[in-house]
Design an enzyme around this catalytic site. Structure first.
Site, PDB file in Angstrom:
ATOM      1  CB  SER A 127      -0.866  -0.013   1.259  1.00  0.00           C
ATOM      2  OG  SER A 127      -1.430   1.248   1.497  1.00  0.00           O
ATOM      3  CE1 TYR A 154      -3.849  -2.163   5.540  1.00  0.00           C
ATOM      4  CE2 TYR A 154      -3.283   0.170   5.591  1.00  0.00           C
ATOM      5  CZ  TYR A 154      -3.607  -0.972   4.877  1.00  0.00           C
ATOM      6  OH  TYR A 154      -3.658  -0.908   3.509  1.00  0.00           O
ATOM      7  CE  LYS A 158      -1.568  -4.156   3.408  1.00  0.00           C
ATOM      8  NZ  LYS A 158      -1.930  -5.462   2.817  1.00  0.00           N
TER       9      LYS A 158
HETATM   10  C1  UD1 Z   1      -6.642   4.352   3.516  1.00  0.00           C
HETATM   11  C2  UD1 Z   1      -5.332   3.796   3.970  1.00  0.00           C
HETATM   12  C3  UD1 Z   1      -4.671   3.077   2.797  1.00  0.00           C
HETATM   13  C4  UD1 Z   1      -5.612   2.043   2.212  1.00  0.00           C
HETATM   14  C5  UD1 Z   1      -6.892   2.730   1.791  1.00  0.00           C
HETATM   15  C6  UD1 Z   1      -7.900   1.768   1.220  1.00  0.00           C
HETATM   16  C7  UD1 Z   1      -3.620   4.887   5.398  1.00  0.00           C
HETATM   17  C8  UD1 Z   1      -3.028   6.175   5.822  1.00  0.00           C
HETATM   18  N1  UD1 Z   1      -4.549   4.939   4.452  1.00  0.00           N
HETATM   19  O1  UD1 Z   1      -6.338   5.399   2.582  1.00  0.00           O
HETATM   20  O2  UD1 Z   1      -3.499   2.457   3.208  1.00  0.00           O
HETATM   21  O3  UD1 Z   1      -5.010   1.430   1.104  1.00  0.00           O
HETATM   22  O4  UD1 Z   1      -7.459   3.373   2.938  1.00  0.00           O
HETATM   23  O5  UD1 Z   1      -8.365   0.874   2.159  1.00  0.00           O
HETATM   24  O6  UD1 Z   1      -3.257   3.874   5.888  1.00  0.00           O
HETATM   25  N2  UD1 Z   1     -12.749  10.940   3.421  1.00  0.00           N
HETATM   26  C9  UD1 Z   1     -13.758  11.838   3.708  1.00  0.00           C
HETATM   27  N3  UD1 Z   1     -14.938  11.350   4.211  1.00  0.00           N
HETATM   28  C10 UD1 Z   1     -15.136  10.020   4.454  1.00  0.00           C
HETATM   29  C11 UD1 Z   1     -14.080   9.115   4.159  1.00  0.00           C
HETATM   30  C12 UD1 Z   1     -12.903   9.611   3.655  1.00  0.00           C
HETATM   31  O7  UD1 Z   1     -13.618  13.035   3.507  1.00  0.00           O
HETATM   32  O8  UD1 Z   1     -16.207   9.650   4.923  1.00  0.00           O
HETATM   33  C13 UD1 Z   1     -11.487  11.459   2.863  1.00  0.00           C
HETATM   34  C14 UD1 Z   1     -10.276  11.177   3.709  1.00  0.00           C
HETATM   35  O9  UD1 Z   1     -10.096  12.198   4.638  1.00  0.00           O
HETATM   36  C15 UD1 Z   1      -9.176  11.103   2.649  1.00  0.00           C
HETATM   37  C16 UD1 Z   1      -9.881  10.588   1.407  1.00  0.00           C
HETATM   38  O10 UD1 Z   1     -11.268  10.788   1.636  1.00  0.00           O
HETATM   39  O11 UD1 Z   1      -8.703  12.392   2.389  1.00  0.00           O
HETATM   40  C17 UD1 Z   1      -9.634   9.117   1.151  1.00  0.00           C
HETATM   41  O12 UD1 Z   1      -9.915   8.396   2.339  1.00  0.00           O
HETATM   42  P1  UD1 Z   1      -9.985   6.801   2.376  1.00  0.00           P
HETATM   43  O13 UD1 Z   1     -10.870   6.299   1.288  1.00  0.00           O
HETATM   44  O14 UD1 Z   1     -10.328   6.398   3.773  1.00  0.00           O
HETATM   45  O15 UD1 Z   1      -8.511   6.345   1.995  1.00  0.00           O
HETATM   46  P2  UD1 Z   1      -7.097   6.791   2.633  1.00  0.00           P
HETATM   47  O16 UD1 Z   1      -7.258   7.235   4.031  1.00  0.00           O
HETATM   48  O17 UD1 Z   1      -6.431   7.687   1.664  1.00  0.00           O
END
Ligand code: UD1
Length: 343
Positions: A127, A154, A158
């Site tokens: 990841s 987590y 990795k």
């Molecule tokens: C996370 C994990 C990554 C993993 C991926 C998919 C970390 C730091 N990140 O990535 O390793 O591969 O999930 O499982 O370990 N967001 C919102 N509202 C929400 C949900 C998310 O605004 O309800 C935003 C988050 O703040 C972020 C973006 O959307 O900026 C993406 O979030 P998310 O889909 O959870 O993925 P990551 O955190 O980037």
């Protein structure tokens, strides 16, 4: 002769899409899963998409070394793609032992049995989390970018797994390894027969968006609009799940066809294009012609401001490139959500 690929965690989101692409590329696939974070829905979808009702399936836990030995004894496995792992960042912080135990022991069992059998081609599902928070002048990240200390158990599993694979390749003749570092996999198969099936409240952005659009969730919170980015929301490299699955086929072929340049290789799998959370939300609304109920909310703890990759190495060495547009991907994600509601 047809080669056989074992897909551990093959009934899950990424594993099911990879199984479809492997079968499409002419491989025999053995799917193994313990259903810890999925049910039979996607495996049934894989059978329908591929028209193959006879895909071997083994219900098992990769932490059970005896079961892993039996699996390798029962099938002539040429390569293994290891997905079987827990992946919720927040849960890993509250239950670190569960994550270290499951993610590390299962992978070490695969490697140990591969070693006992004189070797195997091993593809590990890593990841972008290994890069942590890259400084803005270091973006996009390449495979040479430094890994940062993990911010969650987590993420640490990795990093440790990558190192375990690297060291096993060095020590045990016959074991070859590729780690694919995924950026943000999203979307669903265009058939809408397989996709993401989060249990409970989704942590990830796109399932939360589609569930808000369907009315299952009242409102999407966009976590933070005061980041130092053009529109204040975080930047990510969202990679279509089918494109991501195809990268696995290229990597497996590279291993099986003897095309690796080193016995352990790492590739970033992303588009190379940063997209903000706000841009993704508005693209979803536009392509699916609907209004999403969303609000700006405080930042989520642990989120990095911006990360995207330089996929040149994968483009050149694997002969793979992300092809689908984010619009196509978000259309597929919504089609999958609608399919779930109708079921
Ligand atoms: C996370 C994990 C990554 C993993 C991926 C998919 C970390 C730091 N990140 O990535 O390793 O591969 O999930 O499982 O370990 N967001 C919102 N509202 C929400 C949900 C998310 O605004 O309800 C935003 C988050 O703040 C972020 C973006 O959307 O900026 C993406 O979030 P998310 O889909 O959870 O993925 P990551 O955190 O980037």
């Amino acid at each position: 002769m047809k080669k056989t690929v074992l897909v551990s965690g093959g009934a899950g989101f990424i594993g099911s899409h990879v199984t479809v692409e492997l079968i499409g590329a002419g491989y025999d696939v053995v799917v193994a899963d313990n259903f810890s974070n999925c049910d039979l829905t996607c495996f049934e979808g894989v059978k329908t998409i591929t028209g193959r009702k006879d895909i071997p399936f083994v219900e098992m836990d990769f932490c059970d070394k005896t079961a892993v030995r039996k699996l390798f004894a029962d099938h002539a496995i040429d390569a293994v793609i290891h997905f079987a792992a827990y992946k919720a960042v927040g849960e890993s912080v509250s239950e670190p032992l569960m994550y270290y135990q499951n993610n590390l022991v299962s992978f070490m069992n695969v490697l140990e049995v591969a070693r006992e059998r004189g070797g195997c081609n091993v593809l590990f599902s890593s990841s972008a989390t290994v890069y942590g928070e890259p400084s803005p002048d270091r973006l996009p990240v390449t495979e040479q970018s430094e890994r940062q200390p993990a911010t969650s158990p987590y993420g640490n599993t990795k990093q440790i797994s990558e190192d375990v694979l690297r060291d096993c390749v060095k020590a045990y003749p016959g074991i070859k390894g590729i780690a694919l570092r995924y950026f943000n996999p999203i979307g669903a198969h265009p058939s809408a027969l397989i996709g993401e099936l989060p249990r409970g409240v989704p942590n990830n952005l796109v399932p939360f968006i589609t569930q808000t659009a369907s009315g299952k969730r009242a409102c999407l919170s966009i976590f933070g609009n005061d980041y130092p980015t053009p529109d204040g929301t975080c930047l990510r490299d969202y990679i279509d799940i089918v494109d991501l699955a195809k990268a696995h086929v290229c990597a497996v072929a590279r291993m099986l066809d003897g095309k690796m340049k080193q016995e352990y290789e790492i590739f970033n799998i992303g588009t190379g294009r940063p997209l903000s959370v706000y841009e993704l939300v508005t693209a979803f609304e536009k392509v699916n012609k609907l209004k999403l109920n969303y609000k700006f909310a405080p930042r989520r703890a642990g989120d990095v401001t911006a990360i995207w990759c330089d996929p040149t190495l994968a483009n050149e060495e694997l002969g793979w490139k992300a092809e689908r547009t984010v619009e196509e991907t978000l259309e597929a994600a919504w089609k999958w959500e609608k399919h779930l509601i109708e079921k």
